[in-house]
Design a protein around this motif. Sequence first.
Motif, short mmCIF file in Angstrom:
data_model
loop_
_atom_site.label_atom_id
_atom_site.label_comp_id
_atom_site.label_asym_id
_atom_site.label_seq_id
_atom_site.Cartn_x
_atom_site.Cartn_y
_atom_site.Cartn_z
N ARG A 142 -9.11 -1.75 5.52
CA ARG A 142 -8.82 -0.36 5.15
C ARG A 142 -7.34 -0.05 5.32
NH1 ARG A 142 -12.79 3.79 7.53
NH2 ARG A 142 -12.00 2.98 9.50
N PHE A 143 -6.74 -0.53 6.43
CA PHE A 143 -5.32 -0.28 6.69
C PHE A 143 -4.47 -0.90 5.58
CE2 PHE A 143 -1.27 -1.17 8.92
CZ PHE A 143 -0.97 0.13 9.33
N ILE A 144 -4.80 -2.12 5.22
CA ILE A 144 -4.07 -2.82 4.16
C ILE A 144 -4.28 -2.11 2.82
CG2 ILE A 144 -3.93 -4.95 2.81
CD1 ILE A 144 -4.57 -6.44 5.46
N ALA A 145 -5.52 -1.62 2.59
CA ALA A 145 -5.81 -0.92 1.33
C ALA A 145 -4.96 0.34 1.21
CB ALA A 145 -7.29 -0.56 1.26
N ILE A 146 -4.82 1.09 2.32
CA ILE A 146 -3.98 2.29 2.29
C ILE A 146 -2.55 1.92 1.95
CG2 ILE A 146 -3.04 4.18 3.68
CD1 ILE A 146 -5.66 4.08 5.32
N ILE A 147 -2.04 0.87 2.61
CA ILE A 147 -0.67 0.42 2.33
C ILE A 147 -0.52 0.00 0.87
CG2 ILE A 147 1.01 -1.41 2.83
CD1 ILE A 147 0.04 -1.35 5.74
N LEU A 148 -1.51 -0.74 0.37
CA LEU A 148 -1.44 -1.23 -1.02
C LEU A 148 -1.44 -0.07 -2.02
CD1 LEU A 148 -3.75 -4.38 -1.11
CD2 LEU A 148 -1.29 -4.29 -1.50
N ILE A 149 -2.31 0.92 -1.78
CA ILE A 149 -2.40 2.04 -2.71
C ILE A 149 -1.07 2.82 -2.72
CG2 ILE A 149 -3.54 4.24 -3.19
CD1 ILE A 149 -6.12 2.98 -2.11
N ILE A 150 -0.55 3.10 -1.52
CA ILE A 150 0.75 3.79 -1.44
C ILE A 150 1.84 2.93 -2.07
CG2 ILE A 150 2.56 4.51 0.17
CD1 ILE A 150 0.39 6.55 -0.06
N MET A 151 1.83 1.63 -1.77
CA MET A 151 2.84 0.73 -2.31
C MET A 151 2.82 0.72 -3.84
SD MET A 151 3.26 -3.39 -1.92
CE MET A 151 2.18 -3.67 -3.32
N PHE B 17 0.16 8.26 -12.14
CA PHE B 17 -0.24 7.08 -11.38
C PHE B 17 -0.18 7.37 -9.88
CE2 PHE B 17 0.11 3.00 -9.40
CZ PHE B 17 -0.41 2.05 -10.28
N PHE B 18 0.93 7.96 -9.47
CA PHE B 18 1.14 8.22 -8.05
C PHE B 18 0.18 9.28 -7.52
CE2 PHE B 18 3.77 9.74 -4.38
CZ PHE B 18 3.75 8.56 -3.68
N LEU B 19 -0.15 10.27 -8.33
CA LEU B 19 -1.10 11.30 -7.91
C LEU B 19 -2.47 10.71 -7.64
CD1 LEU B 19 -0.18 14.32 -10.22
CD2 LEU B 19 0.12 14.15 -7.75
N ILE B 20 -2.88 9.77 -8.49
CA ILE B 20 -4.17 9.09 -8.26
C ILE B 20 -4.12 8.32 -6.95
CG2 ILE B 20 -5.72 7.28 -9.10
CD1 ILE B 20 -4.91 8.10 -11.93
N ALA B 21 -3.03 7.56 -6.76
CA ALA B 21 -2.88 6.79 -5.53
C ALA B 21 -2.90 7.70 -4.31
CB ALA B 21 -1.58 5.99 -5.58
N GLY C 297 3.98 1.29 3.19
CA GLY C 297 3.68 1.31 1.76
C GLY C 297 4.85 1.81 0.94
N THR C 298 5.50 2.89 1.42
CA THR C 298 6.65 3.45 0.70
C THR C 298 7.82 2.48 0.68
OG1 THR C 298 5.99 5.69 1.32
CG2 THR C 298 8.25 5.39 0.57
N LEU C 299 8.10 1.88 1.84
CA LEU C 299 9.23 0.94 1.93
C LEU C 299 9.02 -0.25 0.99
CD1 LEU C 299 11.87 0.12 3.34
CD2 LEU C 299 10.49 -1.05 5.07
N LEU C 300 7.83 -0.85 1.05
CA LEU C 300 7.55 -2.01 0.18
C LEU C 300 7.61 -1.61 -1.29
CD1 LEU C 300 4.58 -3.69 2.11
CD2 LEU C 300 6.90 -4.58 1.87
N ALA D 210 4.05 10.37 -0.36
CA ALA D 210 3.26 9.41 0.42
C ALA D 210 2.87 9.98 1.77
CB ALA D 210 4.06 8.12 0.60
N LEU D 211 3.79 10.67 2.44
CA LEU D 211 3.50 11.24 3.75
C LEU D 211 2.54 12.43 3.64
CD1 LEU D 211 6.97 11.04 5.55
CD2 LEU D 211 5.04 9.45 5.63
N LEU D 212 2.62 13.16 2.54
CA LEU D 212 1.65 14.24 2.33
C LEU D 212 0.24 13.68 2.20
CD1 LEU D 212 3.49 16.63 -0.18
CD2 LEU D 212 2.82 17.15 2.17
N ALA D 213 0.15 12.51 1.51
CA ALA D 213 -1.16 11.89 1.29
C ALA D 213 -1.72 11.24 2.54
CB ALA D 213 -1.06 10.85 0.18
#
Length: 862
Positions: free
Chosen positions: A21-30, A344-348, A395-398, A439-442
């Motif tokens: 789940r942690f990786i999924a959150i990072i991937l979606i944000i990324m 795209f970003f809104l969906i993520a 996620g944002t940095l990557l 990203a931080l809002l999400a």
Amino acid sequence: MKILKPLTKNMFRDIAKSKGRFIAIILIIMLGVLIFVGVKAAGPSLNDSLNTTVTDKKLSDVQLISTTGFTQKDLNLAEKVSGAKAERVKYKQVVGSKSHVAMALYGYKKTNKQNQLIIRSGHLPSKSNEIILDQVAKTKYGYKLGDKFSFDKSADLKSRTYKIVGFASSPQYIDNESRGASNVGDGTVRMFAYIYDKQMNLPFATQLNVRFDKLQSKNTFSDSYKDAVDHKVKKLKTAFKGRAKERSDSLVGDNLKTLDQQQKQLNDAKGQLMLASSAGTDVSEQLMTLNSQQTQLTVGYDKLHKQTKTSYTWQTREDLPGFSAYGESSDRIAAIANVFPVFFFLIAALITFTTITRMIEEARGQIGTFKALGYTKWEIAKNYFYYALTAGLIGTLLGAVIGNESLPRIVLALYKQYIPLTWDVKFQWMIVLIALIFALLATVGAAMIVVRRELSEGPAALMRPKAPKSAKKILLERIKPLWNHLSFNRKVSYRNLFRFKSRMFMTIIGIAGGTALILTGFGIQNSIGASGNRQYGEIFDYQAVVRLSNNNSTKALKVLNDNDQYRSSTKVSATTGKVKANGEQVDDVNFYTPESANFDKYIHLKDSKTDQKLKLKDNQVVLTEKMAKILKVKAGDMISIKTASGKGGEIKVSAVTQNFISHFMYLNKDTYKELFGTAPKTNTLLVNLKSQTNGQRNSLANKLLKHGGVMGTSYTYDQESTIAKMTSSLMPIVLIFILLSGVLSFVVLYNLTNINVSERIRELSTIKVLGFYNNEVTMYIVRENIILTILGIIVGYGVGNLLTAYILNQASTALVIFPLTISTFGYIVATVLMIVFTVIVMLITHQKLKGIDMIGALKSNE
């Protein structure tokens, strides 16, 4: 610090326990940040890279071409404008190569600094018999270093044959193929070349290049640069005011003095004859001789002034071949970047918000335990904030680094139809900052909302599972005949779908978003290509436009009739002008007046709304769609028309016709005469031809120019090729959209399925204990996914069309309409990808459910 240690340990334990789940959150944000930042950076990077290239190669800001050449005085006049540096260059259009094509030939001088060539192979000429050619001479015409290159005799050079010592690209021709129009050859410049300046039989330089050092700090595509250049051009025109007449007079020189002397002698002779005539002498024969001499003298005067009439052509970078097209291409990417990545970003962000919310809701028991142990609300909350903040920042940095550094470079690498660019990819800090805020809002925003809500309850309530919602009948249950025929498993699936509405909507949004984004990727490419296909397939049914030089088509038709590819043609009067209405103005409008009734076989006029065939009515005109939109007019409205010569007036619009490229106005002969006060003159042929090769097109255009009494021939093939290049230039972006949209869709589906399974682990363990087989347990979950995937795909079709239409509207130019077109292939790819993702997630879920610890799940805290 010690009191916080158990909480901190618990946070890291949660991350380790739920790595997926942690990786999924990072991937979606990324992914969201990657596409948002990457595509947003692509347009500026294209502009910056070309700007760096033309600055390095010292591309002139203004180019002035003269019919009679430039002297040192002209150079001094130009440099009187503040900051101007001017250079004179010999330039003319000639015919050369084995294919006898039109060429732009320049005189090379080592002292010239502006418009430096980009050497692709070989070197610049170092001897009088050497030549450096356009790179296309190598790639398209097969020339190699060391080959001999010959010019036609009409080129008027010191030598007709030169040795090829190099191939180059030029900042004056940034498009690898577009070289502009020509008044020699087939009417289109096919390549450029440089030979030693003294090899050209020109007494004066014919091009004056002007560059302003202070303007080079501005981006060449910025409004600031364009305004500054326009200001400099006004200054230059002021400096050259009256110079054309002065230059013409100076060239006339002794020849004019001789003619004036002859005129004086002639006038004296006439005076003597008139005196003799008054005395009764017959001087009729002498007068006839003098009249003949006067006629010859008048012809001499006219010829002298025509040959030495000085006229200037002013050009800025925007007028150079391919320059505007490049700018429009980057503008289209920028327009796409204003819509597609945001969606795209809104969906993520939406999916991330849901995931964080679910994670914290699942940790109710832990929150309650810590609260009972005496930890403050902030001490409990901040660990979840840190969890969300860590995922959001990583996620944002990557995404920012990968997006900013990869997508623009991929696009630049694939822009092969342009000259080799010096890549200039700047880090888009402002765009990254916007992405970080989203990203931080999400992530952190979701954590704040949910933790605050959970912490409002007491420890005892938090340590007990949340009470399930009361069961309610769903709509299907009220339809008894249908409900009673459903199996038990299907009834459970439908009940669960409507019981967990938020998860249902999230899954539908995720699948619909992915489908829509993939369709939009295909739609952008298909629609841009469709503008050319429909213009030259549905509306224009001819293959060439022949411009007559003397309003007489006899010679041109003779050349055409002798050509094997010729089928038929129609005569039209074609002129250009501007149209005004409602405070708006459209310049460079093509006015077409057909001479014969068969015009509708060459141009199909169809109402833009009803698709009905249109006819040209008296005292009314038909406008094309884009122009009508700019002018805000419709059928029945009045417009003001003026030709380049100043003739025109007001007239009624009878209809608006379908059209996708350029602006046209159609009117019949009577309307033309009434509006412009003169009968229309045939000056253009629309020609229907069989399929031709490049060689056949060049050959026909050459013959028409030499023997057909024409000014030039343009082929629809060239316009179609330009549209095709425009479409291919967006292909990299489209492929990236499709790839990343597919990845996002997969991650979303996988993540939401994981949430579904984790929320219902006790329920799944229960049915497994009751004797359900592994496949049946899997289908218990997957059946819902299949239904939601189907619904998501259907919704995605509609959203994809709306999103594509909006982007096309943003990306359209003043001359082009992009019709909404999404190929069947696009729908198939989007649908198949969603089905494949569902199947993959189903297989992963099946393996996960096979390993359920039923006893552990059922023993969990009540």
